[in-house]
Design a protein around this motif. Structure first.
Motif, PDB file in Angstrom:
ATOM      1  N   PHE A   9      12.342  94.279  12.027  1.00  0.00           N
ATOM      2  CA  PHE A   9      11.001  94.148  11.345  1.00  0.00           C
ATOM      3  C   PHE A   9      10.279  93.021  12.318  1.00  0.00           C
ATOM      4  O   PHE A   9      10.553  91.792  12.419  1.00  0.00           O
ATOM      5  CB  PHE A   9      11.139  93.267   9.818  1.00  0.00           C
ATOM      6  CG  PHE A   9      11.910  93.973   8.722  1.00  0.00           C
ATOM      7  CD1 PHE A   9      11.703  95.682   7.944  1.00  0.00           C
ATOM      8  CD2 PHE A   9      13.111  94.076   9.287  1.00  0.00           C
ATOM      9  CE1 PHE A   9      11.998  96.048   7.038  1.00  0.00           C
ATOM     10  CE2 PHE A   9      13.971  94.862   7.664  1.00  0.00           C
ATOM     11  CZ  PHE A   9      13.440  95.777   7.361  1.00  0.00           C
ATOM     12  N   ARG A  10       8.723  93.223  11.995  1.00  0.00           N
ATOM     13  CA  ARG A  10       7.749  92.208  12.993  1.00  0.00           C
ATOM     14  C   ARG A  10       8.732  90.989  11.849  1.00  0.00           C
ATOM     15  O   ARG A  10       8.151  91.004  11.202  1.00  0.00           O
ATOM     16  CB  ARG A  10       6.657  92.711  12.720  1.00  0.00           C
ATOM     17  CG  ARG A  10       6.392  93.962  13.385  1.00  0.00           C
ATOM     18  CD  ARG A  10       5.064  94.251  12.658  1.00  0.00           C
ATOM     19  NE  ARG A  10       3.926  95.888  13.432  1.00  0.00           N
ATOM     20  CZ  ARG A  10       5.035  97.072  12.527  1.00  0.00           C
ATOM     21  NH1 ARG A  10       4.861  96.763  11.554  1.00  0.00           N
ATOM     22  NH2 ARG A  10       4.639  97.788  12.974  1.00  0.00           N
ATOM     23  N   GLN A  60       6.307  88.974  11.370  1.00  0.00           N
ATOM     24  CA  GLN A  60       4.851  88.878  10.117  1.00  0.00           C
ATOM     25  C   GLN A  60       5.657  88.998   8.752  1.00  0.00           C
ATOM     26  O   GLN A  60       5.041  88.506   7.450  1.00  0.00           O
ATOM     27  CB  GLN A  60       3.901  89.263  10.653  1.00  0.00           C
ATOM     28  CG  GLN A  60       2.819  88.951  12.130  1.00  0.00           C
ATOM     29  CD  GLN A  60       3.411  89.995  12.986  1.00  0.00           C
ATOM     30  OE1 GLN A  60       4.641  89.898  12.676  1.00  0.00           O
ATOM     31  NE2 GLN A  60       2.683  90.340  13.594  1.00  0.00           N
ATOM     32  N   VAL A  61       6.550  89.926   8.652  1.00  0.00           N
ATOM     33  CA  VAL A  61       7.275  90.131   7.186  1.00  0.00           C
ATOM     34  C   VAL A  61       7.123  89.285   6.296  1.00  0.00           C
ATOM     35  O   VAL A  61       7.586  88.970   5.087  1.00  0.00           O
ATOM     36  CB  VAL A  61       8.043  90.614   7.511  1.00  0.00           C
ATOM     37  CG1 VAL A  61       9.803  90.193   7.875  1.00  0.00           C
ATOM     38  CG2 VAL A  61       8.711  91.744   6.053  1.00  0.00           C
ATOM     39  N   TRP A 101       8.741  95.345   2.826  1.00  0.00           N
ATOM     40  CA  TRP A 101       9.516  95.424   3.707  1.00  0.00           C
ATOM     41  C   TRP A 101       8.900  96.533   5.208  1.00  0.00           C
ATOM     42  O   TRP A 101       9.077  96.760   6.595  1.00  0.00           O
ATOM     43  CB  TRP A 101      10.650  95.016   3.363  1.00  0.00           C
ATOM     44  CG  TRP A 101      11.132  93.243   3.534  1.00  0.00           C
ATOM     45  CD1 TRP A 101      10.461  92.725   2.177  1.00  0.00           C
ATOM     46  CD2 TRP A 101      11.482  92.731   4.236  1.00  0.00           C
ATOM     47  NE1 TRP A 101      10.764  91.563   2.199  1.00  0.00           N
ATOM     48  CE2 TRP A 101      11.825  91.808   3.676  1.00  0.00           C
ATOM     49  CE3 TRP A 101      12.004  92.496   5.821  1.00  0.00           C
ATOM     50  CZ2 TRP A 101      12.141  90.097   4.192  1.00  0.00           C
ATOM     51  CZ3 TRP A 101      12.628  91.054   6.388  1.00  0.00           C
ATOM     52  CH2 TRP A 101      12.618  90.505   5.111  1.00  0.00           C
ATOM     53  N   HIS A 116       6.674  96.444   7.809  1.00  0.00           N
ATOM     54  CA  HIS A 116       6.803  95.927   9.279  1.00  0.00           C
ATOM     55  C   HIS A 116       8.184  96.276   9.532  1.00  0.00           C
ATOM     56  O   HIS A 116       8.261  96.276  10.999  1.00  0.00           O
ATOM     57  CB  HIS A 116       6.989  94.447   8.420  1.00  0.00           C
ATOM     58  CG  HIS A 116       5.784  93.562   8.130  1.00  0.00           C
ATOM     59  ND1 HIS A 116       5.022  92.988   8.706  1.00  0.00           N
ATOM     60  CD2 HIS A 116       5.402  93.256   6.511  1.00  0.00           C
ATOM     61  CE1 HIS A 116       3.659  92.881   8.067  1.00  0.00           C
ATOM     62  NE2 HIS A 116       4.125  92.941   6.346  1.00  0.00           N
TER      63      HIS A 116
END
Length: 540
Positions: A281-282, A284-285, A340, A343
């Motif tokens: 995931f990025r 930013q999640v 989630w 992202h």
């Protein structure tokens, strides 16, 4: 006020519309109202009616339960010539119960209205005393207002009432009594003195017109009173364990790879052999959780939502977060999985060595991330101060400032706002929290008067105690304070550009700059711990 307006008010048309309106389960319904103003007097009070008494409750518009009831009492009766005493929990023997209890204290203390304890416990409601509302927290940790207590009324969401009724096998009875008054007589209003009772499905009401005696400032009145019943939901829809139907948990499919045709491979934990597949995931999640530190806690390898749920995460990367596919499905609700999924990215590399050792090899391994190490060393400093000083070099953060510590991390993006907030938070932790009161005890009064400011006091106190090698650390604290003052605390100008140049903000990403700042802050903590442990600073 004109005769036509009064004639319309006494018709009670507005209240008849309210009476016949069909609220949705998501609506807040008024269950208690006491509104007396001018030419009207409105009262609503509710009761819980056993299912076998519905027809009796609808046989006439009279109230079955009064506001001054609902309190424990005892009654005496004779049985076979012998006096018996019976305890009644709600002061009534027919099984009717209050949802709202009116508490009165003889004029010696303020009266107030209390929500049924059983209802509050049934839904595990939290009372927000400041706003005087009751909040329900679901399994995901999301909050919904269920009860609103206002100055002259109480509103409760119908869904929660009907769920409660389902298990209780009862109906909600909204009892109403609306009076309208007019300075005109019935004759002037061209209304005949009359009245009748009516029944329509689960509503029973009486509507009456009359004249008042000469001692009143009004001449005529209209009264609409009665009861309206709301049925329970089926027990399978009560949401209460043991009665509610079990629903299969929905799960999202996440990207776990790409096939030879370039198509994404999607899977969830039920797909064969995929449970321990890392999903990427990025970074930013995690911002959602950092932004709500009162609700969530992002720690070294774990994300928590209070005591409701937690998720083991690999947050040891600069640009991503990894989670086992099986953990995503097991530990997160469908709603949280949706967050989630937005992202979710294609896998790039593998999980971190730290996470692999902890999760797969079951080895105790320290994190190498600066934010994790900083928080651990912050706690280590507190322990050292407790052991060797008896006072804290850095004062504990107040409850309103704790979010600065909980949200401290290397930012996921180069947003200036995030950078400014993190600089401000770090300054509160390291500089604003310096224990000036105790540091003042280590220096002379003359030095205190001539050297205001916590950093100056720290420098002089260390010098007085013979502490060496302070220059670089003191210089960093001053630079950090200047950065906060010129960026987060004030409009940016020449001062900011000057201090930003020192931290090389122009040539590096803000993420890299803050990483370097955090590493220097970590050096400060290690320096403080070494000084305290060495005994160079006096005890209180």
């Amino acid at each position: 006020m004109s005769i036509d307006v009064d004639r319309n008010r006494l018709s009670q048309n507005k209240m008849f519309e309210w009476l016949r309106d069909t609220p949705q389960l998501t609506d807040m319904v008024t269950v208690n109202l006491w509104d007396t103003q001018g030419n009207q007097n409105y009262n609503i009070y509710c009761a819980l009616i056993p299912s076998n008494q519905v027809e009796s409750a609808l046989s006439n518009p009279s109230w079955d339960f009064l506001p001054d009831q609902g309190m424990p009492c005892a009654v005496k009766h004779h049985e076979n010539g012998k006096e018996c005493v019976e305890y009644l929990r709600y002061g009534i023997a027919n099984g009717i119960e209050p949802l709202i209890i009116v508490r009165e204290f003889y004029g010696l203390r303020d009266d107030y209205h209390e929500i049924s304890e059983e209802f509050r416990l049934f839904h595990r409601l939290y009372h927000d005393k400041k706003a005087d509302k009751y909040i329900k927290i679901d399994d995901n940790g999301d909050e919904e207002v269920v009860v609103l207590v206002e100055s002259n009324c109480i509103k409760i969401r119908l869904k929660e009432i009907c769920q409660f009724l389902a298990i209780k096998e009862m109906y909600l009875s909204i009892q109403f009594d609306f009076k309208e008054f007019s300075k005109y007589s019935l004759e002037e209003l061209e209304i005949q003195k009359s009245g009748s009772d009516h029944r329509e499905n689960l509503i029973c009401w009486g509507h009456y017109y009359g004249n008042l005696n000469s001692g009143s400032k009004y001449q005529a009145f209209s009264r609409l009173f009665g009861v309206r019943l709301f049925p329970p939901l089926p027990k399978s829809k009560s949401g209460f364990w043991g009665f509610a139907e079990e629903q299969q948990k929905e799960e999202i499919k996440f990207i776990i790879g790409i096939n030879e045709n370039g198509d994404e491979i999607l899977a969830n934990r039920y797909d064969t052999d995929y449970y321990c597949t890392p999903v990427h995931f990025r970074k930013q999640v995690l911002d959602k959780y950092y932004q709500q530190p009162s609700k969530y806690s992002v720690e070294d390898s774990i994300l928590r939502c209070g005591n409701l749920w937690n998720l083991y995460i690999d947050n040891h990367h600069d640009d991503k977060v990894c989670v086992w596919l099986g953990d995503l499905g097991r530990d997160l609700s469908y709603k949280e999985q949706l967050h989630w999924r937005t992202h979710n990215i294609l896998p790039q590399g593998s999980v971190s060595e730290t996470y692999f050792k902890r999760q797969i090899l079951a080895e105790a391994t320290d994190s190498e991330r600066p934010e994790h190490i900083f928080k651990q060393r912050y706690h280590d400093l507190k322990k050292s101060c407790d052991k060797y000083l008896g006072w804290q070099l850095l004062l504990p953060l107040d409850s309103d400032d704790k979010h600065n510590f909980q949200s401290l991390r290397v930012p996921a993006t180069d947003e200036q706002r995030d950078f400014d907030e993190l600089v401000q938070g770090l300054t509160k932790i390291l500089i604003d929290s310096l224990n000036e009161k105790q540091l003042n005890k280590l220096i002379s009064s003359e030095q205190r008067d001539n050297n205001p400011g916590s950093i100056n006091r720290l420098q002089i106190a260390f010098t007085e105690c013979g502490v060496q090698d302070t220059a670089d650390h003191i210089n960093f604290l001053r630079k950090l304070q200047n950065l906060r003052s010129s960026s987060a605390a004030h409009r940016k100008g020449s001062n900011y550009r000057k201090i930003a140049e020192h931290f090389d903000c122009e040539n590096q990403s803000l993420r890299v700059v803050f990483t370097q700042i955090l590493c220097q802050a970590l050096d400060i903590l290690n320096y403080f711990i070494g000084i305290v442990d060495s005994g160079q600073i006096s005890k209180s």
